[in-house]
Motif scaffolding. Structure first.
Motif, PDB file in Angstrom:
ATOM      1  N   GLY A  13       0.769  -1.235   0.000  1.00  0.00           N
ATOM      2  CA  GLY A  13       0.000   0.000   0.000  1.00  0.00           C
ATOM      3  C   GLY A  13       0.799   1.284   0.000  1.00  0.00           C
ATOM      4  O   GLY A  13       0.215   2.364  -0.022  1.00  0.00           O
ATOM      5  N   VAL A  14       2.137   1.217   0.024  1.00  0.00           N
ATOM      6  CA  VAL A  14       2.930   2.456   0.079  1.00  0.00           C
ATOM      7  C   VAL A  14       4.087   2.441  -0.913  1.00  0.00           C
ATOM      8  O   VAL A  14       5.053   3.183  -0.752  1.00  0.00           O
ATOM      9  N   GLY A  15       4.013   1.618  -1.941  1.00  0.00           N
ATOM     10  CA  GLY A  15       5.159   1.476  -2.829  1.00  0.00           C
ATOM     11  C   GLY A  15       4.965   2.089  -4.200  1.00  0.00           C
ATOM     12  O   GLY A  15       3.849   2.252  -4.677  1.00  0.00           O
ATOM     13  N   ASN A  16       6.091   2.414  -4.806  1.00  0.00           N
ATOM     14  CA  ASN A  16       6.125   2.924  -6.180  1.00  0.00           C
ATOM     15  C   ASN A  16       6.193   1.719  -7.125  1.00  0.00           C
ATOM     16  O   ASN A  16       7.141   1.549  -7.884  1.00  0.00           O
ATOM     17  N   ASN A  57       3.600   4.274   9.159  1.00  0.00           N
ATOM     18  CA  ASN A  57       2.477   3.761   8.379  1.00  0.00           C
ATOM     19  C   ASN A  57       2.883   2.535   7.575  1.00  0.00           C
ATOM     20  O   ASN A  57       2.129   1.557   7.480  1.00  0.00           O
ATOM     21  N   ALA A  58       4.091   2.579   7.002  1.00  0.00           N
ATOM     22  CA  ALA A  58       4.572   1.447   6.199  1.00  0.00           C
ATOM     23  C   ALA A  58       4.756   0.204   7.060  1.00  0.00           C
ATOM     24  O   ALA A  58       4.356  -0.905   6.681  1.00  0.00           O
ATOM     25  N   ALA A  59       5.382   0.372   8.235  1.00  0.00           N
ATOM     26  CA  ALA A  59       5.601  -0.767   9.129  1.00  0.00           C
ATOM     27  C   ALA A  59       4.262  -1.352   9.591  1.00  0.00           C
ATOM     28  O   ALA A  59       4.103  -2.586   9.685  1.00  0.00           O
ATOM     29  N   LYS A  60       3.298  -0.497   9.867  1.00  0.00           N
ATOM     30  CA  LYS A  60       1.967  -0.960  10.276  1.00  0.00           C
ATOM     31  C   LYS A  60       1.307  -1.750   9.159  1.00  0.00           C
ATOM     32  O   LYS A  60       0.697  -2.805   9.402  1.00  0.00           O
ATOM     33  N   ASN A  61       1.420  -1.252   7.929  1.00  0.00           N
ATOM     34  CA  ASN A  61       0.835  -1.961   6.793  1.00  0.00           C
ATOM     35  C   ASN A  61       1.436  -3.353   6.623  1.00  0.00           C
ATOM     36  O   ASN A  61       0.722  -4.321   6.346  1.00  0.00           O
ATOM     37  N   ARG A  63       2.707  -5.259   8.923  1.00  0.00           N
ATOM     38  CA  ARG A  63       2.254  -6.143   9.996  1.00  0.00           C
ATOM     39  C   ARG A  63       0.762  -6.448   9.880  1.00  0.00           C
ATOM     40  O   ARG A  63       0.340  -7.588  10.117  1.00  0.00           O
ATOM     41  N   ASP A  64      -0.033  -5.453   9.509  1.00  0.00           N
ATOM     42  CA  ASP A  64      -1.473  -5.673   9.369  1.00  0.00           C
ATOM     43  C   ASP A  64      -1.780  -6.711   8.293  1.00  0.00           C
ATOM     44  O   ASP A  64      -2.778  -7.441   8.389  1.00  0.00           O
ATOM     45  N   ARG A  65      -0.925  -6.767   7.277  1.00  0.00           N
ATOM     46  CA  ARG A  65      -1.133  -7.725   6.177  1.00  0.00           C
ATOM     47  C   ARG A  65      -0.350  -9.018   6.388  1.00  0.00           C
ATOM     48  O   ARG A  65      -0.289  -9.867   5.487  1.00  0.00           O
ATOM     49  N   ASN A  66       0.267  -9.145   7.568  1.00  0.00           N
ATOM     50  CA  ASN A  66       1.020 -10.348   7.932  1.00  0.00           C
ATOM     51  C   ASN A  66       2.248 -10.557   7.047  1.00  0.00           C
ATOM     52  O   ASN A  66       2.803 -11.655   6.979  1.00  0.00           O
ATOM     53  N   LEU A  67       2.666  -9.488   6.370  1.00  0.00           N
ATOM     54  CA  LEU A  67       3.781  -9.623   5.438  1.00  0.00           C
ATOM     55  C   LEU A  67       5.121  -9.727   6.157  1.00  0.00           C
ATOM     56  O   LEU A  67       6.072 -10.294   5.599  1.00  0.00           O
ATOM     57  N   ASP A  68       5.215  -9.207   7.381  1.00  0.00           N
ATOM     58  CA  ASP A  68       6.456  -9.374   8.135  1.00  0.00           C
ATOM     59  C   ASP A  68       6.720 -10.851   8.397  1.00  0.00           C
ATOM     60  O   ASP A  68       7.861 -11.323   8.260  1.00  0.00           O
ATOM     61  N   ARG A  69       5.683 -11.604   8.737  1.00  0.00           N
ATOM     62  CA  ARG A  69       5.848 -13.041   8.979  1.00  0.00           C
ATOM     63  C   ARG A  69       6.101 -13.811   7.686  1.00  0.00           C
ATOM     64  O   ARG A  69       7.008 -14.645   7.608  1.00  0.00           O
ATOM     65  N   ILE A  70       5.299 -13.519   6.661  1.00  0.00           N
ATOM     66  CA  ILE A  70       5.420 -14.246   5.386  1.00  0.00           C
ATOM     67  C   ILE A  70       6.800 -14.015   4.770  1.00  0.00           C
ATOM     68  O   ILE A  70       7.493 -14.966   4.382  1.00  0.00           O
ATOM     69  N   LEU A  71       7.206 -12.745   4.680  1.00  0.00           N
ATOM     70  CA  LEU A  71       8.511 -12.435   4.093  1.00  0.00           C
ATOM     71  C   LEU A  71       9.645 -12.942   4.978  1.00  0.00           C
ATOM     72  O   LEU A  71      10.689 -13.385   4.475  1.00  0.00           O
ATOM     73  N   GLY A  72       9.456 -12.879   6.294  1.00  0.00           N
ATOM     74  CA  GLY A  72      10.476 -13.384   7.198  1.00  0.00           C
ATOM     75  C   GLY A  72      10.790 -14.843   6.945  1.00  0.00           C
ATOM     76  O   GLY A  72      11.958 -15.258   6.932  1.00  0.00           O
ATOM     77  N   GLU A 103       9.311   0.272  15.441  1.00  0.00           N
ATOM     78  CA  GLU A 103      10.088  -0.922  15.124  1.00  0.00           C
ATOM     79  C   GLU A 103      10.023  -1.243  13.636  1.00  0.00           C
ATOM     80  O   GLU A 103       8.966  -1.185  13.016  1.00  0.00           O
ATOM     81  N   GLY A 104      11.202  -1.597  13.095  1.00  0.00           N
ATOM     82  CA  GLY A 104      11.270  -2.094  11.729  1.00  0.00           C
ATOM     83  C   GLY A 104      11.318  -3.613  11.721  1.00  0.00           C
ATOM     84  O   GLY A 104      10.994  -4.263  12.722  1.00  0.00           O
ATOM     85  N   LEU A 105      11.739  -4.172  10.600  1.00  0.00           N
ATOM     86  CA  LEU A 105      11.836  -5.631  10.492  1.00  0.00           C
ATOM     87  C   LEU A 105      13.014  -6.183  11.285  1.00  0.00           C
ATOM     88  O   LEU A 105      13.041  -7.357  11.629  1.00  0.00           O
ATOM     89  N   ASN A 106      14.023  -5.351  11.547  1.00  0.00           N
ATOM     90  CA  ASN A 106      15.215  -5.747  12.303  1.00  0.00           C
ATOM     91  C   ASN A 106      15.999  -6.854  11.582  1.00  0.00           C
ATOM     92  O   ASN A 106      16.574  -7.732  12.211  1.00  0.00           O
ATOM     93  N   TRP A 107      16.027  -6.788  10.265  1.00  0.00           N
ATOM     94  CA  TRP A 107      16.801  -7.752   9.489  1.00  0.00           C
ATOM     95  C   TRP A 107      18.262  -7.314   9.361  1.00  0.00           C
ATOM     96  O   TRP A 107      19.147  -8.148   9.212  1.00  0.00           O
ATOM     97  N   ILE A 108      18.488  -6.005   9.362  1.00  0.00           N
ATOM     98  CA  ILE A 108      19.848  -5.459   9.405  1.00  0.00           C
ATOM     99  C   ILE A 108      19.868  -4.481  10.578  1.00  0.00           C
ATOM    100  O   ILE A 108      19.160  -3.479  10.549  1.00  0.00           O
ATOM    101  N   PRO A 109      20.645  -4.754  11.625  1.00  0.00           N
ATOM    102  CA  PRO A 109      20.598  -3.895  12.813  1.00  0.00           C
ATOM    103  C   PRO A 109      21.042  -2.473  12.510  1.00  0.00           C
ATOM    104  O   PRO A 109      22.068  -2.244  11.872  1.00  0.00           O
TER     105      PRO A 109
END
Length: 208
Positions: A13-16, A57-61, A63-72, A103-109
């Motif tokens: 929802g927030v990408g080019n 807003n991007a981080a919320k989107n 997580r709301d779409r469960n994309l943090d888990r799926i992509l993780g 909080e971000g994804l925390n994939w790169i500290p």
């Protein structure tokens, strides 16, 4: 061949997204989709995480779409490659100070902080800037060590130097790209950077 890769431009929802799709189509990648579907993400071999707008807003989107888990699962466990662009790169960080602490994804500290220049340059940082490449492999291997890319951002990613593959001078040293194993991010917009950006996309996908 890399042109036959199944590529997913992650839609949260927030990408080019369509500009990136056009650039990849120009390069001849025929199996590119814009999607947030779990099944389509899981069937893909590589990802682009775009982003325009505010971090919270991007981080919320995501997580709301469960994309943090799926992509993780796909990126951290299955080690599929991902390229974050602009805000998409910043989301790879541990935390952002934009509009509070988020909080971000925390994939790169690392921490995303407001650009504060030493010589009163305008913020946001908008326009073309020379990028100094410290690690050309894999995403800069088709570009020269000093190359122009197009930037548009007010915040920058501060992290350990071992994760920084390139940087630019904007009154302060701004991280232009990061990488850690199969995870890559660029602060600039390759889809708006003409031939330099196309070379970067080609280098990223051909390394897979």
């Amino acid at each position: 061949m890399s042109n036959k890769l199944n590529i997913c431009i992650v839609d949260y929802g927030v990408g080019n997204t369509h500009s990136i799709m056009n650039a990849l189509s120009y390069l001849g990648y025929s199996k590119v989709k814009i999607s947030s579907s779990e099944s389509e993400i899981k069937s893909s071999q590589a990802y682009i995480l775009p982003g325009v707008g505010a971090f919270d807003n991007a981080a919320k989107n995501l997580r709301d779409r469960n994309l943090d888990r799926i992509l993780g699962e796909e990126v951290l466990v299955k080690k599929k490659p991902i390229l974050g662009i602009c805000l998409g790169m910043q989301l790879l960080a541990s935390v952002s100070e934009e509009n509070g602490n988020h909080e971000g994804l925390n994939w790169i500290p690392g921490t995303v902080k407001k650009i504060v220049t030493q010589n009163h340059l305008p913020v946001p940082h908008v326009g073309w800037n020379d990028v100094t490449v410290d690690h050309s492999e894999p995403i800069f291997k088709r570009n020269s060590n000093h190359v122009n890319f197009y930037f548009d951002h007010s915040y920058h990613f501060e992290c350990e130097s071992k994760f920084i593959s390139s940087w630019c001078d904007y009154g302060i040293r701004v991280t232009a790209s990061v990488q850690k194993e199969n995870i890559f991010g660029v602060q600039f917009h390759p889809e708006k950077s003409h031939i330099s950006g196309l070379k970067l996309f080609r280098s990223f996908f051909s390394s897979i």
